[in-house]
Motif scaffolding. Structure first.
Motif, PDB file in Angstrom:
ATOM      1  N   ASN A 190       0.809  -1.217   0.000  1.00 14.86           N
ATOM      2  CA  ASN A 190       0.000   0.000   0.000  1.00 14.86           C
ATOM      3  C   ASN A 190       0.846   1.273   0.000  1.00 14.86           C
ATOM      4  O   ASN A 190       0.332   2.370  -0.194  1.00 14.86           O
ATOM      5  N   SER A 239       3.130   0.271  -3.883  1.00 20.71           N
ATOM      6  CA  SER A 239       2.012   0.436  -4.815  1.00 20.71           C
ATOM      7  C   SER A 239       2.505   0.475  -6.257  1.00 20.71           C
ATOM      8  O   SER A 239       1.824  -0.022  -7.170  1.00 20.71           O
ATOM      9  N   VAL A 293      -5.098  -2.377  -2.661  1.00 18.38           N
ATOM     10  CA  VAL A 293      -4.045  -3.206  -3.243  1.00 18.38           C
ATOM     11  C   VAL A 293      -4.618  -4.110  -4.333  1.00 18.38           C
ATOM     12  O   VAL A 293      -3.992  -4.321  -5.373  1.00 18.38           O
TER      13      VAL A 293
END
Length: 333
Positions: free
Chosen positions: A166, A171, A196
């Motif tokens: 995250n 990411s 996610v």
């Protein structure tokens, strides 16, 4: 100088005179930096905050000071590397850019209204990407790309575990791994699982409920983004010839910090079948072009966390340091 703030030779910047916690950061009016041969002046529209800012702000681990950042005080008093903005002046021998071009990349002292960069560290900002999204990208995307492609030698079809999926690097890593043909599992707190999954992860592990290193599942490639899990535990989650890439680590060590874990992993690697490596991002023109193409195609979409005005840089750094940020924390002059 041709600048959007015509005739304005002063700027606001976040300055620190000594090492310490975020209260050493102070918004001041200072001279706009001058540029030399081969340099570009960019009016900064957005910049990004990460844990590297905290390390250089505090001078911890102490190794950062020894490696040339300044023993008693930072040599560069303005923090920040990532930027997105508009070219306002070009030094001699600069080609490929014109005044008025919208760009993104890395520079020097980007927690400011203007910052200096070089043409090889900049690329055109894709038209469908905001300045905030572009500023969130460079160092985190460099790290993710180089960790997966170069250090991890990712091959299409491999199973990849991204720990910290995250966050800023995580990411990007999920999306880049999917773009490279991997089957991705992300690890994050339960409140971030939907995010996610939206990045392309086939599976998500809530670390507050399940231990991804208990040995019940294994992956070909593990990307550990800024964690502190023991290397022995991470090895349990690797296939017998799998690769562990440590792209960051946060410990209380004041001399080496998380780098000690990377060094011990790399020392062990030649003695075992598994490949254990650390990586530090190296900005370069080619990879910035690769990242720009991924942004333009929509295969990678920068994930934004909180957005702060430049005057609240201290709060932005504290937000990152608190952990579990969703995407990148942004500063806007």
């Amino acid at each position: 100088m041709s600048a959007s703030r015509a005739g304005h030779q002063r700027m606001e910047a976040v300055v620190q005179e000594g090492y310490g916690e975020s209260d050493v950061l102070e918004l001041r009016e200072i001279d706009i930096p001058s540029i030399g041969r081969g340099e570009v002046l960019v009016e900064v529209r957005a910049t990004a905050v990460d844990n590297g800012v905290w390390h250089l702000m505090t001078g911890v681990p102490y190794a950062t000071r020894i490696f040339g950042f300044g023993l008693r005080a930072p040599k560069q008093p303005i923090r920040g590397l990532d930027l997105a903005g508009v070219v306002v002046a070009l030094g001699a021998d600069v080609s490929g850019f014109d005044v008025g071009d919208e760009v993104f990349g890395t520079g020097t002292g980007t927690f400011a209204e203007y910052a200096v960069s070089r043409p090889e560290l900049l690329a055109p900002k894709p038209s469908g990407v905001t300045f905030e999204q572009a500023a969130a990208t460079p160092n985190s995307a460099f790290t993710a790309l180089q960790a997966l492609r170069d250090a991890g030698r990712l091959v299409t079809g491999q199973r990849v575990l991204v720990i910290g999926a995250n966050g800023g690097v995580g990411s990007f890593a999920v999306q880049i791994a999917v773009a490279l043909g991997a089957v991705v599992t992300g690890v994050c707190r339960g409140t971030n699982t939907a995010m996610v999954r939206s990045l392309g992860a086939s599976d998500v592990i809530d670390y507050e409920i399940d231990d991804c290193t208990d040995g019940t599942r294994t992956w070909d490639l593990i990307l550990d983004t800024g964690g502190n899990r023991p290397v022995d535990a991470l090895r349990r989650a690797l296939t017998p010839t799998g690769t562990l890439v440590i792209v960051g680590s946060e410990t209380d060590g004041r001399w080496l910090g998380g780098t000690g874990r990377q060094m011990s992993a790399q020392a062990l690697s030649p003695l075992i079948r598994q490949n254990l490596v650390g990586v530090m991002a190296k900005p370069n023109r080619h990879d910035l072009s690769v990242i720009g193409a991924l942004l333009a195609s929509g295969e990678v979409v920068p994930q934004l966390g909180d957005v702060f005005p430049l005057a609240e840089a201290a709060a932005a750094v504290d937000r990152v340091r608190a952990g579990d940020a969703r995407g990148k924390v942004i500063l806007v002059p």
